[in-house]
Enzyme design. Structure first.
Site, mmCIF file in Angstrom:
data_model
loop_
_atom_site.group_PDB
_atom_site.id
_atom_site.type_symbol
_atom_site.label_atom_id
_atom_site.label_comp_id
_atom_site.label_asym_id
_atom_site.label_seq_id
_atom_site.Cartn_x
_atom_site.Cartn_y
_atom_site.Cartn_z
ATOM 1 N N ASP A 7 0.850 -1.146 -0.079
ATOM 2 C CA ASP A 7 -0.106 -0.140 0.146
ATOM 3 C C ASP A 7 1.008 1.144 -0.097
ATOM 4 O O ASP A 7 2.141 1.037 0.498
ATOM 5 C CB ASP A 7 -0.728 0.048 1.371
ATOM 6 C CG ASP A 7 -1.771 -1.122 1.307
ATOM 7 O OD1 ASP A 7 -2.270 -1.668 0.178
ATOM 8 O OD2 ASP A 7 -2.429 -1.401 2.361
ATOM 9 N N TYR B 232 4.745 -8.806 7.993
ATOM 10 C CA TYR B 232 4.614 -7.557 8.091
ATOM 11 C C TYR B 232 4.734 -7.505 9.695
ATOM 12 O O TYR B 232 4.588 -8.165 10.588
ATOM 13 C CB TYR B 232 3.080 -7.490 7.829
ATOM 14 C CG TYR B 232 2.835 -7.642 6.489
ATOM 15 C CD1 TYR B 232 2.594 -6.773 5.556
ATOM 16 C CD2 TYR B 232 2.167 -8.950 6.027
ATOM 17 C CE1 TYR B 232 2.039 -7.096 4.237
ATOM 18 C CE2 TYR B 232 1.714 -9.238 4.779
ATOM 19 C CZ TYR B 232 1.654 -8.308 4.136
ATOM 20 O OH TYR B 232 1.335 -8.398 2.811
ATOM 21 N N TYR C 30 -4.997 -9.876 2.605
ATOM 22 C CA TYR C 30 -5.379 -8.599 2.937
ATOM 23 C C TYR C 30 -5.099 -8.206 4.507
ATOM 24 O O TYR C 30 -5.883 -8.510 5.178
ATOM 25 C CB TYR C 30 -6.660 -8.005 2.111
ATOM 26 C CG TYR C 30 -6.784 -8.026 0.845
ATOM 27 C CD1 TYR C 30 -6.089 -6.994 0.226
ATOM 28 C CD2 TYR C 30 -7.336 -8.914 0.248
ATOM 29 C CE1 TYR C 30 -6.284 -6.929 -1.203
ATOM 30 C CE2 TYR C 30 -7.303 -9.106 -1.337
ATOM 31 C CZ TYR C 30 -6.899 -8.030 -1.798
ATOM 32 O OH TYR C 30 -6.746 -8.164 -3.367
#
Ligand SMILES: [Zn+2]
Ligand SMILES: [Zn+2]
Length: 412
Positions: A236, A302, A372
């Site tokens: 993103d 992440y 996601y």
């Protein structure tokens, strides 16, 4: 003196040669009727060898030759045309092809039938080969079909050579340290890139991108006429890309120079990236690596900062539950306009609470490709099941998200 190259046509080949005489064929076109007979001879040599067996052609070559119309006599002109067409470009390897009028190719095939040859070579393949040999000698470059820098197409009817300059490919990994930078250039939605008032005439939604920052010194060095950026996925805009960075391949279009000084470019990128983008492991790449980068499906790691009032024990319990089962994710609302609406099954491969404070906590996650993460944390209005928010029973909001690792190759 014995002839070094043996050539021993059969009676049937000699009969074919007799039938081919008297048609005004040039030595190239006559010999090409026997092009797949014997090795190591040029077609005019085949013509001479056959004449020694069946006698000289009673009719001298017509002007122009009824098959090639003299194209083989003008090979040197074609070489010069190719040299001119590629002027200003650096090339070391080339492929050449040619385009012929369909009637001419049909005439040649009719001739094969008339004289009954089984050994004919097409005018196109012979011309391409002969042009290639002469072009190698003239340019010092090497001809072949593997990885050419430039492809020449001789349009014989029109008398022009078209060139395709192939891209230069480079690969590397980028780290993105700026939460306002998109990976690729985003054309302005209102004007679609033409430039308007809302984008200040730039045609872009964001003033810069990872793509543009990385491509700039390469375009300068190669005098390329454009670029295409292929990332192994994308993060993103507001996510940083950390760790070893994200693999990419950069395609430099119609480059005038192909020899790239990676050390110089790495230095230019350290300056041009200005702490927003860092590039590692730069090297030249092959065209095939674009596909490899686009099709790779590596796990990602992440770090995600979450806002929400949850006790540490409750977070840990929810993470255990999350790891134990697959999650079903419907295409998120925010990307629904460009992706098909469907439900995918993904897994959180690993999850760990890194730290927790009043009203917020930080997680390290490893997920399958295509998960996601924001939606998994927040729930996306029930489109992700189960979400972390659902598992802890409290609304959650992602505060920040960083990609820590793209697991395309595992490091020890
Ligand atoms: Zn001819
Ligand atoms: Zn605009």
């Amino acid at each position: 003196m014995p002839d070094p190259v043996p050539f021993d046509p059969s009676e049937s080949a000699l009969a074919t040669a007799r039938r081919a005489q008297g048609r005004g064929l040039c030595p190239e076109c006559f010999g090409r009727l026997f092009g797949r007979l014997g090795h190591g001879l040029t077609n005019p040599e085949r013509t001479r060898r056959l004449a020694a067996r069946v006698g000289e052609d009673p009719r001298p070559p017509a002007e122009p030759c009824p098959v090639c119309a003299g194209a083989f006599g003008r090979l040197d002109v074609w070489v010069e045309r190719a040299m001119r067409a590629a002027e200003g470009y650096e090339w070391h390897r080339f492929t050449c092809g040619s385009r012929w009028e369909p009637e001419l190719l049909a005439r040649e095939e009719a001739l094969w039938v008339e004289v009954g040859t089984e050994w004919g070579e097409s005018i196109r393949s012979a011309f391409n080969r002969e042009l290639g040999k002469r072009l190698e000698a003239r340019s010092g470059a090497s001809g072949g079909i593997e990885h050419p820098d430039v492809v020449f197409l001789a349009d014989v009817a029109v008398g022009r050579v078209e060139t395709t300059v192939l891209p230069v490919y480079v690969r590397g990994r980028y780290r993105k340290l700026d939460r306002s930078l998109p990976q690729t250039r985003w054309p302005c939605r209102r004007c679609r890139g033409r430039g308007c008032e809302s984008c200040g005439g730039t045609g872009k939604t964001y003033p810069e991108s990872v793509e543009e920052i990385i491509a700039a010194p390469f375009l300068l060095a190669t005098a390329g006429e454009g670029s295409r950026f292929h990332g192994m996925g994308r993060e993103d805009i507001d996510a940083r890309m950390l760790g070893r960075g994200r693999p990419f391949v950069l395609e430099l279009l119609r480059p005038h120079r192909r020899t790239v000084d990676f050390v110089g470019i790495a230095a230019a990128l350290r300056e041009g990236g200005a702490g927003r983008v860092e590039v590692l492991d730069l090297a030249s790449a092959a065209a095939e690596e674009v596909v490899r980068v686009k099709e790779a499906n590596p796990d990602k790691s992440y770090r995600v900062g979450v806002i929400g009032n949850v006790a540490v024990a409750k977070v840990n319990e929810a993470l255990d539950l999350a790891l134990a089962r697959a999650i079903a994710q419907r295409t998120p609302t925010r990307v629904a306009h460009r992706r098909a609406d469907r439900v995918r099954t993904r897994r959180i491969v690993a999850a760990r609470l890194v730290e927790a404070a009043e009203g917020r906590f930080t997680l390290d996650l490893r997920t399958e490709a295509g998960t996601y993460v924001k939606e998994w944390v927040e729930g996306d209005g029930g489109r992700t099941e189960p979400s972390l928010a659902a598992l802890v029973g409290v609304p959650l909001k992602v505060d920040f998200l960083d990609v820590m690792e793209i697991h395309d190759t595992e490091v020890a």
